[in-house]
Scaffold this active site. Structure first.
Site, PDB file in Angstrom:
ATOM      1  N   LYS A 266      31.579  42.418  46.196  1.00 16.68           N
ATOM      2  CA  LYS A 266      32.987  42.831  46.299  1.00 16.68           C
ATOM      3  C   LYS A 266      33.228  43.910  45.256  1.00 16.68           C
ATOM      4  CE  LYS A 266      35.454  38.879  48.178  1.00 16.68           C
ATOM      5  NZ  LYS A 266      36.418  37.799  47.907  1.00 16.68           N
TER       6      LYS A 266
ATOM      7  N   LYS B 146      26.995  30.708  44.211  1.00 19.70           N
ATOM      8  CA  LYS B 146      27.694  31.856  44.801  1.00 19.70           C
ATOM      9  C   LYS B 146      26.809  32.530  45.840  1.00 19.70           C
ATOM     10  CE  LYS B 146      30.515  35.812  44.341  1.00 19.70           C
ATOM     11  NZ  LYS B 146      31.453  36.602  43.589  1.00 19.70           N
TER      12      LYS B 146
ATOM     13  N   ARG C  70      33.372  31.884  52.430  1.00 20.53           N
ATOM     14  CA  ARG C  70      33.468  32.591  51.145  1.00 20.53           C
ATOM     15  C   ARG C  70      34.821  32.341  50.469  1.00 20.53           C
ATOM     16  NH1 ARG C  70      30.994  38.416  49.302  1.00 20.53           N
ATOM     17  NH2 ARG C  70      31.827  38.330  47.193  1.00 20.53           N
TER      18      ARG C  70
ATOM     19  N   ASN D 178      37.541  30.953  46.176  1.00 19.95           N
ATOM     20  CA  ASN D 178      38.888  31.202  45.664  1.00 19.95           C
ATOM     21  C   ASN D 178      39.620  29.920  45.304  1.00 19.95           C
ATOM     22  OD1 ASN D 178      38.787  34.010  45.814  1.00 19.95           O
ATOM     23  ND2 ASN D 178      39.172  33.934  48.016  1.00 19.95           N
TER      24      ASN D 178
ATOM     25  N   HIS E  79      42.614  30.071  43.051  1.00 22.51           N
ATOM     26  CA  HIS E  79      43.014  31.476  42.912  1.00 22.51           C
ATOM     27  C   HIS E  79      44.393  31.790  43.493  1.00 22.51           C
ATOM     28  CE1 HIS E  79      38.945  32.036  41.536  1.00 22.51           C
ATOM     29  NE2 HIS E  79      39.096  33.341  41.407  1.00 22.51           N
TER      30      HIS E  79
ATOM     31  N   HIS F 209      46.757  33.765  41.195  1.00 26.24           N
ATOM     32  CA  HIS F 209      47.307  35.102  41.457  1.00 26.24           C
ATOM     33  C   HIS F 209      48.825  35.106  41.263  1.00 26.24           C
ATOM     34  CE1 HIS F 209      43.520  36.047  44.034  1.00 26.24           C
ATOM     35  NE2 HIS F 209      43.335  36.321  42.768  1.00 26.24           N
TER      36      HIS F 209
ATOM     37  N   HIS G  65      42.658  36.112  33.623  1.00 27.66           N
ATOM     38  CA  HIS G  65      42.349  35.672  34.988  1.00 27.66           C
ATOM     39  C   HIS G  65      41.666  34.293  35.003  1.00 27.66           C
ATOM     40  CE1 HIS G  65      41.210  35.791  39.189  1.00 27.66           C
ATOM     41  NE2 HIS G  65      39.964  35.562  38.832  1.00 27.66           N
TER      42      HIS G  65
HETATM   43  N1  GLY Z   1      35.245  36.247  43.501  1.00 28.30           N
HETATM   44  C1  GLY Z   1      35.241  35.702  44.808  1.00 28.30           C
HETATM   45  C2  GLY Z   1      34.243  36.341  45.718  1.00 28.30           C
HETATM   46  O1  GLY Z   1      33.395  37.086  45.274  1.00 28.30           O
HETATM   47  O2  GLY Z   1      34.305  36.105  46.900  1.00 28.30           O
END
Ligand code: GLY
Length: 371
Positions: free
Chosen positions: A145, A229, A243, A247, A250, A254, A268
Protein backbone atom coordinates in the site's frame (compact mmCIF):
# COMPACT_ATOMS: atom_id res chain seq x y z
CA UNK A 1 21.89 -13.08 15.42
CA UNK A 2 20.86 -15.10 12.38
CA UNK A 3 18.79 -13.26 9.84
CA UNK A 4 15.21 -14.38 9.38
CA UNK A 5 13.32 -14.18 6.12
CA UNK A 6 9.62 -13.96 5.44
CA UNK A 7 8.86 -14.60 1.79
CA UNK A 8 5.85 -12.83 0.29
CA UNK A 9 4.83 -15.12 -2.60
CA UNK A 10 3.04 -12.81 -5.01
CA UNK A 11 4.04 -14.40 -8.31
CA UNK A 12 6.19 -12.07 -10.42
CA UNK A 13 5.92 -9.49 -7.63
CA UNK A 14 7.21 -11.86 -4.91
CA UNK A 15 9.81 -10.52 -2.48
CA UNK A 16 11.60 -11.20 0.79
CA UNK A 17 11.36 -9.37 4.08
CA UNK A 18 14.72 -9.79 5.84
CA UNK A 19 14.66 -9.29 9.60
CA UNK A 20 17.56 -9.08 12.05
CA UNK A 21 20.36 -6.94 13.44
CA UNK A 22 23.15 -5.13 11.56
CA UNK A 23 21.13 -5.30 8.35
CA UNK A 24 21.74 -1.67 7.39
CA UNK A 25 25.49 -2.37 7.39
CA UNK A 26 25.01 -5.17 4.89
CA UNK A 27 22.39 -3.36 2.82
CA UNK A 28 24.71 -3.39 -0.21
CA UNK A 29 25.09 -7.17 -0.20
CA UNK A 30 21.32 -7.59 0.21
CA UNK A 31 20.42 -5.12 -2.55
CA UNK A 32 23.19 -5.91 -5.07
CA UNK A 33 21.35 -8.85 -6.70
CA UNK A 34 18.55 -6.42 -7.70
CA UNK A 35 20.83 -3.94 -9.46
CA UNK A 36 21.78 -3.55 -13.09
CA UNK A 37 24.15 -0.66 -12.34
CA UNK A 38 25.78 -0.04 -8.98
CA UNK A 39 24.03 3.24 -8.25
CA UNK A 40 20.78 3.72 -6.28
CA UNK A 41 18.42 6.51 -5.25
CA UNK A 42 17.84 7.00 -1.52
CA UNK A 43 14.86 9.05 -0.35
CA UNK A 44 14.64 9.75 3.35
CA UNK A 45 13.75 12.52 5.80
CA UNK A 46 16.05 14.84 7.71
CA UNK A 47 15.68 13.29 11.19
CA UNK A 48 16.25 9.74 9.95
CA UNK A 49 19.09 10.90 7.70
CA UNK A 50 20.89 12.31 10.74
CA UNK A 51 20.59 8.96 12.51
CA UNK A 52 21.00 6.29 9.82
CA UNK A 53 22.01 7.65 6.39
CA UNK A 54 25.77 7.38 7.08
CA UNK A 55 25.40 3.70 8.05
CA UNK A 56 23.35 2.99 4.92
CA UNK A 57 25.86 4.73 2.63
CA UNK A 58 28.71 2.78 4.24
CA UNK A 59 26.71 -0.46 3.89
CA UNK A 60 26.15 0.24 0.20
CA UNK A 61 29.77 1.31 -0.38
CA UNK A 62 30.98 -1.97 1.12
CA UNK A 63 29.49 -3.62 -1.97
CA UNK A 64 30.73 -0.90 -4.34
CA UNK A 65 27.30 0.76 -4.64
CA UNK A 66 27.06 4.55 -4.85
CA UNK A 67 23.94 6.57 -4.09
CA UNK A 68 22.27 9.95 -4.57
CA UNK A 69 20.05 11.11 -1.72
CA UNK A 70 16.99 13.31 -1.39
CA UNK A 71 16.12 14.21 2.19
CA UNK A 72 12.65 15.64 2.84
CA UNK A 73 11.29 17.37 5.96
CA UNK A 74 10.11 14.92 8.65
CA UNK A 75 6.44 14.51 9.57
CA UNK A 76 3.07 13.56 8.13
CA UNK A 77 2.76 16.84 6.18
CA UNK A 78 5.50 15.68 3.80
CA UNK A 79 3.15 12.92 2.59
CA UNK A 80 1.25 15.25 0.27
CA UNK A 81 1.16 16.36 -3.38
CA UNK A 82 4.15 18.66 -2.82
CA UNK A 83 6.27 15.90 -1.26
CA UNK A 84 5.29 13.56 -4.11
CA UNK A 85 6.17 16.16 -6.72
CA UNK A 86 9.57 16.80 -5.09
CA UNK A 87 10.38 13.08 -5.03
CA UNK A 88 9.27 12.42 -8.62
CA UNK A 89 10.96 15.53 -10.08
CA UNK A 90 14.18 14.66 -8.24
CA UNK A 91 14.17 11.06 -9.55
CA UNK A 92 13.72 12.41 -13.08
CA UNK A 93 16.36 15.15 -12.65
CA UNK A 94 18.82 12.55 -11.39
CA UNK A 95 17.93 10.43 -14.44
CA UNK A 96 16.96 7.30 -12.57
CA UNK A 97 15.67 4.79 -15.07
CA UNK A 98 13.20 1.93 -14.97
CA UNK A 99 15.93 -0.60 -14.30
CA UNK A 100 17.14 1.37 -11.23
CA UNK A 101 16.17 0.87 -7.60
CA UNK A 102 14.90 3.48 -5.14
CA UNK A 103 15.48 2.98 -1.41
CA UNK A 104 12.89 4.33 1.04
CA UNK A 105 14.76 4.94 4.31
CA UNK A 106 12.34 6.01 7.04
CA UNK A 107 9.07 5.35 8.82
CA UNK A 108 5.57 4.98 7.41
CA UNK A 109 5.44 8.47 5.89
CA UNK A 110 8.58 7.96 3.80
CA UNK A 111 7.66 4.36 2.91
CA UNK A 112 4.21 5.35 1.63
CA UNK A 113 5.43 8.45 -0.22
CA UNK A 114 8.49 6.86 -1.83
CA UNK A 115 6.52 3.74 -2.74
CA UNK A 116 3.98 5.90 -4.55
CA UNK A 117 6.65 8.05 -6.22
CA UNK A 118 8.29 4.81 -7.41
CA UNK A 119 4.96 3.48 -8.68
CA UNK A 120 4.29 6.50 -10.90
CA UNK A 121 7.76 7.58 -12.03
CA UNK A 122 8.37 6.27 -15.56
CA UNK A 123 5.25 4.10 -14.91
CA UNK A 124 7.06 2.12 -12.25
CA UNK A 125 10.50 1.89 -10.66
CA UNK A 126 11.44 -0.89 -8.26
CA UNK A 127 11.89 0.14 -4.65
CA UNK A 128 13.35 -1.26 -1.45
CA UNK A 129 11.92 -0.49 1.96
CA UNK A 130 14.29 0.07 4.88
CA UNK A 131 11.75 0.84 7.63
CA UNK A 132 13.12 2.67 10.66
CA UNK A 133 10.07 2.63 12.96
CA UNK A 134 8.42 -0.37 14.59
CA UNK A 135 5.12 0.56 12.93
CA UNK A 136 6.75 0.57 9.50
CA UNK A 137 8.65 -2.69 10.14
CA UNK A 138 5.55 -4.66 11.13
CA UNK A 139 2.94 -3.02 8.94
CA UNK A 140 3.37 -0.25 6.40
CA UNK A 141 6.58 -1.46 4.68
CA UNK A 142 5.00 -4.80 3.75
CA UNK A 143 2.04 -5.37 1.47
CA UNK A 144 2.43 -2.69 -1.18
CA UNK A 145 0.00 0.00 0.00
CA UNK A 146 1.54 3.31 -1.06
CA UNK A 147 0.09 6.79 -1.24
CA UNK A 148 -0.28 10.33 0.01
CA UNK A 149 -2.81 12.39 1.97
CA UNK A 150 -4.98 15.09 0.38
CA UNK A 151 -7.23 17.79 1.83
CA UNK A 152 -10.01 15.15 1.65
CA UNK A 153 -8.28 12.75 4.04
CA UNK A 154 -5.43 10.37 4.69
CA UNK A 155 -4.15 7.89 2.06
CA UNK A 156 -6.87 8.77 -0.43
CA UNK A 157 -4.50 8.88 -3.42
CA UNK A 158 -2.17 5.97 -4.01
CA UNK A 159 -1.41 2.68 -5.66
CA UNK A 160 -0.70 -0.92 -4.79
CA UNK A 161 3.01 -1.21 -5.61
CA UNK A 162 4.95 -4.00 -3.93
CA UNK A 163 8.55 -3.40 -2.83
CA UNK A 164 11.28 -5.63 -4.30
CA UNK A 165 12.84 -6.19 -0.87
CA UNK A 166 12.27 -5.10 2.73
CA UNK A 167 15.17 -4.85 5.19
CA UNK A 168 13.84 -4.65 8.77
CA UNK A 169 16.88 -3.94 10.94
CA UNK A 170 15.74 -4.15 14.57
CA UNK A 171 18.85 -2.24 15.72
CA UNK A 172 17.29 0.88 14.18
CA UNK A 173 14.47 0.65 16.75
CA UNK A 174 16.95 1.62 19.51
CA UNK A 175 16.76 5.25 18.37
CA UNK A 176 12.96 5.47 18.77
CA UNK A 177 11.44 7.33 21.70
CA UNK A 178 9.56 5.09 24.13
CA UNK A 179 6.31 6.68 22.97
CA UNK A 180 7.01 5.93 19.28
CA UNK A 181 8.07 2.38 20.09
CA UNK A 182 4.87 1.74 22.06
CA UNK A 183 2.75 3.31 19.33
CA UNK A 184 4.28 0.82 16.88
CA UNK A 185 3.57 -1.90 19.40
CA UNK A 186 -0.13 -1.10 18.94
CA UNK A 187 0.18 -2.62 15.45
CA UNK A 188 2.13 -5.63 16.79
CA UNK A 189 -0.49 -6.52 19.37
CA UNK A 190 -3.17 -6.06 16.69
CA UNK A 191 -1.82 -9.14 14.86
CA UNK A 192 -2.28 -11.33 17.94
CA UNK A 193 -5.74 -9.91 18.56
CA UNK A 194 -6.92 -10.41 14.99
CA UNK A 195 -5.37 -13.75 14.12
CA UNK A 196 -3.39 -15.62 16.76
CA UNK A 197 -4.15 -16.28 20.43
CA UNK A 198 -0.74 -18.04 20.58
CA UNK A 199 1.06 -14.86 19.47
CA UNK A 200 -0.95 -12.74 21.93
CA UNK A 201 0.04 -15.12 24.74
CA UNK A 202 3.68 -14.90 23.60
CA UNK A 203 3.40 -11.11 23.79
CA UNK A 204 1.82 -11.27 27.25
CA UNK A 205 4.94 -13.18 28.33
CA UNK A 206 7.67 -11.39 26.36
CA UNK A 207 6.56 -7.89 25.34
CA UNK A 208 7.87 -6.08 28.43
CA UNK A 209 11.39 -7.46 27.87
CA UNK A 210 11.02 -6.71 24.17
CA UNK A 211 10.11 -3.08 24.88
CA UNK A 212 13.13 -2.85 27.22
CA UNK A 213 15.37 -3.57 24.22
CA UNK A 214 15.88 -7.35 23.78
CA UNK A 215 16.88 -7.57 20.10
CA UNK A 216 16.10 -11.29 19.76
CA UNK A 217 12.57 -10.77 21.06
CA UNK A 218 12.14 -7.74 18.82
CA UNK A 219 13.19 -9.71 15.77
CA UNK A 220 10.80 -12.52 16.69
CA UNK A 221 7.89 -10.09 17.20
CA UNK A 222 8.61 -8.42 13.84
CA UNK A 223 8.94 -11.81 12.10
CA UNK A 224 5.63 -13.13 13.49
CA UNK A 225 3.81 -9.89 12.64
CA UNK A 226 5.20 -9.77 9.10
CA UNK A 227 4.41 -13.45 8.53
CA UNK A 228 0.79 -12.89 9.55
CA UNK A 229 0.55 -9.82 7.35
CA UNK A 230 2.14 -11.64 4.40
CA UNK A 231 -0.32 -14.53 4.74
CA UNK A 232 -3.26 -12.12 4.57
CA UNK A 233 -1.82 -9.99 1.74
CA UNK A 234 -1.19 -13.10 -0.37
CA UNK A 235 -4.84 -14.12 0.07
CA UNK A 236 -6.18 -10.65 -0.74
CA UNK A 237 -3.59 -8.23 -2.14
CA UNK A 238 -6.00 -5.43 -3.09
CA UNK A 239 -8.34 -5.63 -0.08
CA UNK A 240 -11.44 -7.13 -1.62
CA UNK A 241 -12.05 -9.19 1.54
CA UNK A 242 -9.73 -10.59 4.22
CA UNK A 243 -7.15 -7.80 4.07
CA UNK A 244 -9.67 -5.60 5.89
CA UNK A 245 -8.93 -7.72 8.99
CA UNK A 246 -5.65 -5.81 9.22
CA UNK A 247 -7.81 -2.81 10.08
CA UNK A 248 -8.90 -4.18 13.46
CA UNK A 249 -9.32 -1.12 15.69
CA UNK A 250 -8.74 1.26 12.77
CA UNK A 251 -12.30 2.54 12.24
CA UNK A 252 -12.34 3.82 15.83
CA UNK A 253 -8.72 4.96 15.43
CA UNK A 254 -9.39 7.00 12.29
CA UNK A 255 -12.29 8.80 14.02
CA UNK A 256 -10.11 9.54 17.05
CA UNK A 257 -7.24 10.76 14.86
CA UNK A 258 -9.63 13.09 13.01
CA UNK A 259 -11.12 14.27 16.33
CA UNK A 260 -7.65 15.11 17.66
CA UNK A 261 -6.64 16.87 14.45
CA UNK A 262 -3.96 14.30 13.49
CA UNK A 263 -1.84 15.96 16.17
CA UNK A 264 0.55 14.51 18.71
CA UNK A 265 -2.38 14.25 21.14
CA UNK A 266 -2.78 10.79 19.60
CA UNK A 267 -0.28 8.85 17.49
CA UNK A 268 -1.69 6.40 14.94
CA UNK A 269 -0.54 3.28 16.81
CA UNK A 270 -1.97 4.65 20.08
CA UNK A 271 -5.31 5.08 18.33
CA UNK A 272 -5.05 1.50 17.02
CA UNK A 273 -4.55 0.17 20.57
CA UNK A 274 -7.53 2.13 21.92
CA UNK A 275 -9.54 1.12 18.83
CA UNK A 276 -8.77 -2.58 19.41
CA UNK A 277 -9.92 -2.29 23.03
CA UNK A 278 -13.16 -0.63 21.83
CA UNK A 279 -13.69 -3.32 19.16
CA UNK A 280 -13.39 -5.99 21.87
CA UNK A 281 -15.81 -4.08 24.13
CA UNK A 282 -18.42 -3.80 21.37
CA UNK A 283 -17.93 -7.49 20.48
CA UNK A 284 -18.39 -8.54 24.13
CA UNK A 285 -21.54 -6.46 24.55
CA UNK A 286 -22.90 -7.89 21.28
CA UNK A 287 -22.41 -11.37 22.78
CA UNK A 288 -19.78 -12.27 20.16
CA UNK A 289 -16.88 -12.87 22.55
CA UNK A 290 -16.54 -13.50 26.28
CA UNK A 291 -16.85 -10.64 28.77
CA UNK A 292 -13.30 -11.41 29.98
CA UNK A 293 -11.64 -10.74 26.62
CA UNK A 294 -11.84 -6.89 26.64
CA UNK A 295 -10.44 -6.82 30.21
CA UNK A 296 -7.56 -9.12 29.19
CA UNK A 297 -6.74 -6.90 26.20
CA UNK A 298 -6.84 -3.72 28.32
CA UNK A 299 -4.77 -5.34 31.08
CA UNK A 300 -2.01 -6.16 28.59
CA UNK A 301 -2.02 -2.70 27.01
CA UNK A 302 -1.94 -1.05 30.46
CA UNK A 303 0.93 -3.30 31.58
CA UNK A 304 2.87 -2.07 28.54
CA UNK A 305 2.21 1.53 29.65
CA UNK A 306 0.06 2.23 26.60
CA UNK A 307 -3.00 4.36 26.06
CA UNK A 308 -5.95 2.02 26.49
CA UNK A 309 -9.13 4.09 26.88
CA UNK A 310 -10.65 7.35 25.66
CA UNK A 311 -9.79 8.64 29.13
CA UNK A 312 -6.10 8.48 28.15
CA UNK A 313 -6.56 11.09 25.39
CA UNK A 314 -6.06 14.58 26.77
CA UNK A 315 -8.24 17.53 25.71
CA UNK A 316 -11.76 17.66 24.33
CA UNK A 317 -13.35 14.94 22.22
CA UNK A 318 -16.67 15.04 20.34
CA UNK A 319 -19.65 13.26 21.91
CA UNK A 320 -20.58 9.70 20.90
CA UNK A 321 -22.67 10.87 17.93
CA UNK A 322 -19.81 13.07 16.74
CA UNK A 323 -17.39 10.14 16.91
CA UNK A 324 -19.88 7.86 15.10
CA UNK A 325 -20.19 10.50 12.41
CA UNK A 326 -16.39 10.55 11.96
CA UNK A 327 -16.39 6.75 11.78
CA UNK A 328 -18.79 7.05 8.85
CA UNK A 329 -16.00 8.71 6.82
CA UNK A 330 -13.94 5.49 6.93
CA UNK A 331 -12.73 4.01 3.63
CA UNK A 332 -14.37 0.70 4.56
CA UNK A 333 -17.89 2.22 4.42
CA UNK A 334 -19.99 0.58 1.67
CA UNK A 335 -23.40 2.02 0.69
CA UNK A 336 -23.26 4.17 3.82
CA UNK A 337 -22.86 1.14 6.16
CA UNK A 338 -19.73 1.00 8.32
CA UNK A 339 -17.95 -2.36 7.99
CA UNK A 340 -16.64 -3.31 11.41
CA UNK A 341 -13.86 -5.70 12.31
CA UNK A 342 -15.35 -7.59 15.26
CA UNK A 343 -14.00 -10.57 17.24
CA UNK A 344 -15.29 -13.93 18.44
CA UNK A 345 -12.35 -14.09 20.84
CA UNK A 346 -8.66 -13.17 20.96
CA UNK A 347 -7.22 -14.14 17.56
CA UNK A 348 -10.61 -14.52 15.87
CA UNK A 349 -11.49 -11.35 13.97
CA UNK A 350 -14.08 -11.12 11.21
CA UNK A 351 -15.63 -8.41 9.01
CA UNK A 352 -19.29 -7.48 9.41
CA UNK A 353 -21.69 -4.62 8.73
CA UNK A 354 -24.13 -6.15 11.17
CA UNK A 355 -23.33 -4.08 14.26
CA UNK A 356 -26.14 -1.85 15.61
CA UNK A 357 -25.10 1.81 15.71
CA UNK A 358 -26.93 2.09 19.05
CA UNK A 359 -24.54 -0.42 20.58
CA UNK A 360 -21.45 1.39 19.27
CA UNK A 361 -22.93 4.69 20.52
CA UNK A 362 -23.50 3.13 23.97
CA UNK A 363 -19.90 1.84 24.19
CA UNK A 364 -18.49 5.20 23.07
CA UNK A 365 -20.82 7.06 25.45
CA UNK A 366 -19.68 4.92 28.41
CA UNK A 367 -16.02 5.36 27.45
CA UNK A 368 -16.50 9.14 27.22
CA UNK A 369 -18.28 9.23 30.63
CA UNK A 370 -15.24 7.51 32.20
CA UNK A 371 -13.04 10.49 31.18
N1 GLY B 1 -2.13 -1.41 7.05
C1 GLY B 1 -3.16 -2.25 6.57
C2 GLY B 1 -2.84 -2.89 5.26
O1 GLY B 1 -1.71 -2.85 4.82
O2 GLY B 1 -3.72 -3.45 4.65
Amino acid sequence: MTLQTVHVPLGDRAYDVRIGTDLICRAGAEIAPLLRRKHVAVITEDRVAGLHLGALEAGLAASGITSSTLSLPPGETTKNWEGLSRAVEWLLTERFERSDVVIALGGGVIGDLVGFASAVTRRGLRFVQIPTSLLAQVDSSVGGKTGINTSHGKNLVGAFHQPSLVLADVDLLDTLTKRDFLAGYGEVVKYGLLGSLGFFEWLEKNAVAMAMGDAGLRAEAVRSSVQMKADIVVRDETEQGDRALLNLGHTFCHALEAATGYSDRLLHGEGVAIGCALAFEVSARAGLCSQEDPSRVRAHLSKMGMKTDLADIRGDLPDADGLLDLMGQDKKVIDGAIRYIMVRGIGQAFVTSDVPSALVREVLGDALKAR
